[in-house]
Design a protein around this motif. Structure first.
Motif, PDB file in Angstrom:
ATOM      1  N   ARG A 176      57.915 -13.317  16.062  1.00 34.39           N
ATOM      2  CA  ARG A 176      58.138 -12.996  14.647  1.00 34.39           C
ATOM      3  C   ARG A 176      59.607 -13.124  14.274  1.00 34.39           C
ATOM      4  O   ARG A 176      59.955 -13.116  13.107  1.00 34.39           O
ATOM      5  N   ARG A 177      60.474 -13.207  15.289  1.00 34.12           N
ATOM      6  CA  ARG A 177      61.904 -13.323  15.006  1.00 34.12           C
ATOM      7  C   ARG A 177      62.413 -14.755  15.183  1.00 34.12           C
ATOM      8  O   ARG A 177      63.601 -15.011  15.094  1.00 34.12           O
TER       9      ARG A 177
ATOM     10  N   SER B 269      52.881 -15.166   9.611  1.00 33.34           N
ATOM     11  CA  SER B 269      54.057 -14.409  10.048  1.00 33.34           C
ATOM     12  C   SER B 269      53.921 -12.929   9.748  1.00 33.34           C
ATOM     13  O   SER B 269      54.789 -12.138  10.120  1.00 33.34           O
TER      14      SER B 269
ATOM     15  N   GLN C 212      59.134 -24.035   6.195  1.00 29.82           N
ATOM     16  CA  GLN C 212      58.241 -23.146   6.944  1.00 29.82           C
ATOM     17  C   GLN C 212      58.989 -22.419   8.054  1.00 29.82           C
ATOM     18  O   GLN C 212      58.603 -21.334   8.459  1.00 29.82           O
ATOM     19  N   SER C 213      60.058 -23.028   8.542  1.00 30.14           N
ATOM     20  CA  SER C 213      60.768 -22.382   9.658  1.00 30.14           C
ATOM     21  C   SER C 213      61.618 -21.198   9.190  1.00 30.14           C
ATOM     22  O   SER C 213      61.979 -20.353  10.004  1.00 30.14           O
TER      23      SER C 213
ATOM     24  N   VAL D  59      60.778 -19.305   6.299  1.00 28.67           N
ATOM     25  CA  VAL D  59      60.054 -18.518   5.288  1.00 28.67           C
ATOM     26  C   VAL D  59      60.007 -17.032   5.640  1.00 28.67           C
ATOM     27  O   VAL D  59      59.878 -16.186   4.759  1.00 28.67           O
ATOM     28  N   HIS D  60      60.142 -16.712   6.925  1.00 22.31           N
ATOM     29  CA  HIS D  60      60.079 -15.300   7.336  1.00 22.31           C
ATOM     30  C   HIS D  60      61.458 -14.773   7.728  1.00 22.31           C
ATOM     31  O   HIS D  60      61.555 -13.755   8.424  1.00 22.31           O
TER      32      HIS D  60
ATOM     33  N   PRO E 277      63.935 -15.709   9.895  1.00 24.36           N
ATOM     34  CA  PRO E 277      64.017 -15.431  11.338  1.00 24.36           C
ATOM     35  C   PRO E 277      65.432 -15.098  11.788  1.00 24.36           C
ATOM     36  O   PRO E 277      66.405 -15.561  11.187  1.00 24.36           O
TER      37      PRO E 277
END
Lengths: 262, 348
Positions: free
Chosen positions: B77-78, B105, B148-149, B151-152, B154
């Protein structure tokens, strides 16, 4: 920056399911499967009206056996689940999923449920359509035969989940040959053994399913096959399904899926 | 959960059958922007995949924010990964693609949609996000992969050749985003085999060759390593022996060898003086010069040189500043602006 919350197992399965359904609905395989269902239904209905009998139940039963139990129930899960993991690995899109914080099994389960759900929808929908089409001019048999049709639909659902699990397993184990290995397994172990004489036929869960659905026995020397307790078939299919899904979980959780080598 | 943000590899090795892809890599990367340089087939992608939790180390271990990443949701998730392959879900729109992955994610549908839009907009895809990816240009596909890489948000962003196939406009957008992420405290590690792509972005690089991290430090210092060993200059001329005699008198020329096709190769520690003398001699004595080439002028040559040094267990010594060439036992802890540290028992 704070990391996002860890997605729960159910939420992960649901997200993968949604993604997979969307992709299947836009892909060619569903159209191929739909066309196959349509052709089978058309052929059986055409045969039924060509025969012109007032009680077509025997012919319809034969059509369900040949068209649905010997063909479509293999074809649809094969089309929609055998490549679920393998094609992502070969197409190198699996990296996007594998880099997300979802368990590998949740990923596989979501894909499995998407493929099998759409297969069941096609099979059961097709079977009900067949029932309507064949008994359109004979209302009484339409009512009388409905329980048998529904029982066949239930068994087809069970077999679809079974074959989906088998195809997922081979797709996860042999990503480069998922289609051929899955097809061989189903052709030999299920279709082939399901037509052999004596107790060998019990190896085929398709045969157990056909017994459960109350379909007439076919294949080589059907009279030599011992009688079967119905609940045995009803129990064996889900047990084997769960076993294959457990194998899928083990394989996908430990495999690297190298996506080509650097 | 560990609050540490960083990547640590401890004697990491990875092999495929008999092929060694990574060999005994030890390093620690703290937040900042890092370039991962290496020739094709040097092990960059394998290294990134090990960090991204897609490959299991054959020996040693890798930790991301204190966690082993392979199939580990707490670590994953990171991590944000932008793979090298031009593979996307062509039947989805850009927005559907990024939203789906945001949901995976851990975000709910609304939050995932919001984040996906923001990520796509940050890479300049606001007008294309509702079109199917199959219709995207190469640069747009690359930007969708990057969206997409991130979006969360990281803590560790891994990018495998992120500038491949991009036009200057896309490149500027991408580089700006990478800098922004690094400034916000993420470890941004991106691979390339093109040195000049890195120079405008960061001066912190890892050099990887034949599966080993052979140098780690600032670009100019590693480039200076080229100055340490003799440059090779090949001259094709009608009078190779006469030219060799003339150039041997130049200070810095340490060797000469004769090759086929009237070609003479000089080894010099002072390329500028050598080139000047070469031009003067050609004019003064009427040599006909067919061609002048330098086989050292590529990054590849630097890698070979560094690998050879590494295999000999030699380092740059004190004169190398913070740029460092590593022996296999080297276990540095290095962050931008820091100097390479040699732990006890290791050489650098």
């Amino acid at each position: 920056m704070s990391p996002p919350p860890l997605p729960g197992f159910g939420a992960s399965v649901a997200a993968i399911f949604q993604l997979s359904v969307r992709r299947i609905l836009r892909g060619k395989k569903l159209r191929v499967g739909g066309a196959a269902v349509g052709m089978v239904i058309f052929a059986i209905i055409a045969a039924r009206y060509a025969q012109g009998s007032d009680d077509p139940s025997e012919l319809v039963g034969l059509g369900i056996g040949l068209g649905f139990f010997d063909f479509l129930v293999y074809l649809l899960p094969f089309l929609l689940t055998a490549g679920a993991i393998a094609e992502e690995v070969e197409g190198r899109t699996f990296q996007y999923l594998a880099s997300r914080p979802v368990s590998r099994f949740a990923m596989a389960l979501g894909k499995y449920l998407a493929g099998t759900t759409l297969s069941v929808a096609l099979l059961v929908g097709g079977l009900l359509l067949l029932h309507l089409g064949c008994y359109l001019t004979t209302p009484t048999p339409m009512i009388d035969e409905l329980p048998a049709t529904l029982r066949a639909a239930g068994v087809l659902t069970m077999l679809t989940f079974l074959y989906g699990a088998i195809c997922m397993f081979w797709g996860a184990v042999a990503t480069e040959a998922a289609g051929i290995v899955s097809a061989l397994y189903l052709a030999v172990m299920e279709l082939g053994f399901g037509k052999l004489p004596f107790f060998i036929r019990f190896i085929s869960l398709n045969f157990l399913g056909a017994e459960l659905a109350g379909l007439p026995r076919r294949g080589l020397l059907p009279d030599t096959v011992p009688e079967l307790v119905v609940w045995a078939g009803a129990a064996a299919i889900p047990v084997v399904t769960i076993t294959f899904l457990a194998f899928v979980a083990m394989v996908v959780s430990s495999s690297e899926y190298r996506f080509g080598r650097a | 959960m560990s609050d540490e943000i960083g990547i640590r590899a401890i004697r990491l090795s990875k092999w495929y059958g008999k092929v060694t892809a990574l060999q005994d890599v030890s390093l620690h990367l703290e937040p900042g922007l890092w370039g991962l340089l290496g020739p094709n087939g040097s092990g960059k992608t394998t290294f990134l995949r090990c960090i991204a939790g897609q490959l299991k180390p054959s020996l040693g271990e890798v930790r991301v924010c204190g966690e082993r990443p392979f199939a580990n949701p707490r670590a994953l998730r990171r991590i944000g990964l932008c793979p090298e392959a031009d593979a996307l879900y062509d039947d989805l729109t850009g927005l559907e693609f990024v939203t789906s992955l945001a949901r995976l994610s851990g975000y709910d549908a609304d939050e995932a949609l919001k984040r996906a839009k923001e990520a796509l907009e940050s890479f300049g895809l606001e007008d294309a996000m509702n079109r199917k990816i199959g219709g995207y240009s190469r640069g747009m596909r690359q930007r969708a992969k990057l969206a997409q890489s991130v979006v969360h948000d990281p803590d560790v962003l891994l990018l495998d050749e992120p500038l491949t196939g991009t036009d200057p406009t896309s490149r500027a957008v991408i580089l700006e985003q990478l800098k922004k992420r690094a400034d916000e405290g993420a470890v941004v590690l991106f691979s390339t085999h093109v040195l000049h792509e890195i120079e405008g972005l960061t001066d912190q690089v890892l050099l990887i060759a034949r599966g080993q991290v052979v140098a780690q430090g600032k670009v100019h210092e590693i480039r200076d390593l080229l100055e340490e060993h003799p440059h090779h200059v090949r001259v094709q001329t009608d009078q190779p022996r006469a030219l060799a005699a003339a150039l041997m008198a130049v200070e810095g020329v340490v060797g000469v060898s004769f090759l086929a096709n009237n070609t003479v190769e000089f080894m010099t520690r002072d390329p500028d003086a050598t080139y000047t003398t070469l031009a003067n001699e050609a004019v003064a004595k009427g040599f006909s010069i067919e061609s002048i080439t330098s086989p050292d002028a590529s990054l590849e040559a630097l890698f070979h040189y560094l690998v050879e040094r590494s295999n000999r267990g030699a380092g740059t010594g004190a004169d190398a500043g913070s740029g460092s060439v590593m022996s296999p036992d080297y276990q540095p802890g290095l962050s931008p602006g820091q100097q390479a540290k040699s732990p006890a028992g290791a050489s650098s």
